[in-house]
Scaffold this active site. Sequence first.
Site, PDB file in Angstrom:
ATOM      1  N   CYS A   1      -1.144   0.822   7.369  1.00  0.00           N
ATOM      2  CA  CYS A   1      -2.570   0.503   7.539  1.00  0.00           C
ATOM      3  C   CYS A   1      -2.959  -0.737   6.730  1.00  0.00           C
ATOM      4  O   CYS A   1      -2.990  -1.846   7.255  1.00  0.00           O
ATOM      5  CB  CYS A   1      -3.467   1.682   7.151  1.00  0.00           C
ATOM      6  SG  CYS A   1      -3.319   3.137   8.212  1.00  0.00           S
ATOM      7  N   ARG A   2      -3.257  -0.548   5.447  1.00  0.00           N
ATOM      8  CA  ARG A   2      -3.847  -1.622   4.649  1.00  0.00           C
ATOM      9  C   ARG A   2      -2.924  -2.812   4.422  1.00  0.00           C
ATOM     10  O   ARG A   2      -3.341  -3.963   4.615  1.00  0.00           O
ATOM     11  CB  ARG A   2      -4.336  -1.080   3.302  1.00  0.00           C
ATOM     12  CG  ARG A   2      -5.488  -0.116   3.429  1.00  0.00           C
ATOM     13  CD  ARG A   2      -5.809   0.537   2.111  1.00  0.00           C
ATOM     14  NE  ARG A   2      -4.707   1.395   1.692  1.00  0.00           N
ATOM     15  CZ  ARG A   2      -4.611   1.975   0.511  1.00  0.00           C
ATOM     16  NH1 ARG A   2      -5.548   1.782  -0.395  1.00  0.00           N
ATOM     17  NH2 ARG A   2      -3.593   2.757   0.223  1.00  0.00           N
ATOM     18  N   SER A   3      -1.696  -2.577   3.959  1.00  0.00           N
ATOM     19  CA  SER A   3      -0.840  -3.732   3.655  1.00  0.00           C
ATOM     20  C   SER A   3      -0.439  -4.509   4.901  1.00  0.00           C
ATOM     21  O   SER A   3      -0.434  -5.747   4.859  1.00  0.00           O
ATOM     22  CB  SER A   3       0.364  -3.340   2.795  1.00  0.00           C
ATOM     23  OG  SER A   3       1.200  -2.412   3.429  1.00  0.00           O
TER      24      SER A   3
ATOM     25  N   ASN B   1       2.489   1.508   4.164  1.00  0.00           N
ATOM     26  CA  ASN B   1       2.782   0.278   4.896  1.00  0.00           C
ATOM     27  C   ASN B   1       2.538   0.426   6.398  1.00  0.00           C
ATOM     28  O   ASN B   1       3.239  -0.151   7.218  1.00  0.00           O
ATOM     29  CB  ASN B   1       4.213  -0.191   4.613  1.00  0.00           C
ATOM     30  CG  ASN B   1       4.507  -1.614   5.066  1.00  0.00           C
ATOM     31  OD1 ASN B   1       5.612  -1.913   5.505  1.00  0.00           O
ATOM     32  ND2 ASN B   1       3.551  -2.502   4.959  1.00  0.00           N
TER      33      ASN B   1
ATOM     34  N   ASP C   1      -8.327   3.703   1.692  1.00  0.00           N
ATOM     35  CA  ASP C   1      -7.287   3.946   2.682  1.00  0.00           C
ATOM     36  C   ASP C   1      -7.914   4.522   3.950  1.00  0.00           C
ATOM     37  O   ASP C   1      -8.406   5.650   3.950  1.00  0.00           O
ATOM     38  CB  ASP C   1      -6.260   4.916   2.103  1.00  0.00           C
ATOM     39  CG  ASP C   1      -5.006   5.008   2.944  1.00  0.00           C
ATOM     40  OD1 ASP C   1      -5.057   4.646   4.147  1.00  0.00           O
ATOM     41  OD2 ASP C   1      -3.983   5.452   2.416  1.00  0.00           O
TER      42      ASP C   1
ATOM     43  N   CYS D   1       0.862  -1.184   0.000  1.00  0.00           N
ATOM     44  CA  CYS D   1       0.000   0.000   0.000  1.00  0.00           C
ATOM     45  C   CYS D   1       0.898   1.235   0.000  1.00  0.00           C
ATOM     46  O   CYS D   1       2.118   1.113  -0.157  1.00  0.00           O
ATOM     47  CB  CYS D   1      -0.987  -0.001   1.167  1.00  0.00           C
ATOM     48  SG  CYS D   1      -0.271   0.247   2.798  1.00  0.00           S
TER      49      CYS D   1
END
Length: 156
Positions: free
Chosen positions: A13-15, A11, A127, A8
Amino acid sequence: MIKILFVCHGNICRSPMAEFVMKDLTEKARLSESFFISSAATSTEEIWNGVGNPVYPPAREELARHGIGCKGKRAVQLTRADYGQYDYLIGMDSANIRNMLRILGGDPERKVCKLLSFAGSERDISDPWYTGDFATTYRDVLEGCEALLEQLMQAL
């Protein structure tokens, strides 16, 4: 061993959510020995003097609500060398994919894709840094990871 890198923007939050959700799913399926799973960023915004920031607290808290820990994870940046080291490089949104292709220098082996494509959707995972909706991001990440694992289990 199947090697997966989730990517993401920062690196934080999402990933990392995808990394630790996928690790949890493979562990519950008793397949963790068959996988190497990590995550990275397309930017350096969360990396200072070579040291990445930890997982953003609301993302860490959302994972914890589902019994998933992410202790010790710090942001790292995607590199061109990652292309040769991973079987799957999975972005969270279209902007991630564009930046991944730029950093990686292309995708000749067709390893780069969006996470929700495994669930039959080309939808972006929004995000939560901007939306503040970590629960929706978690649900989207879980949907993508479950579909990815189901597909990979057929190949094992």
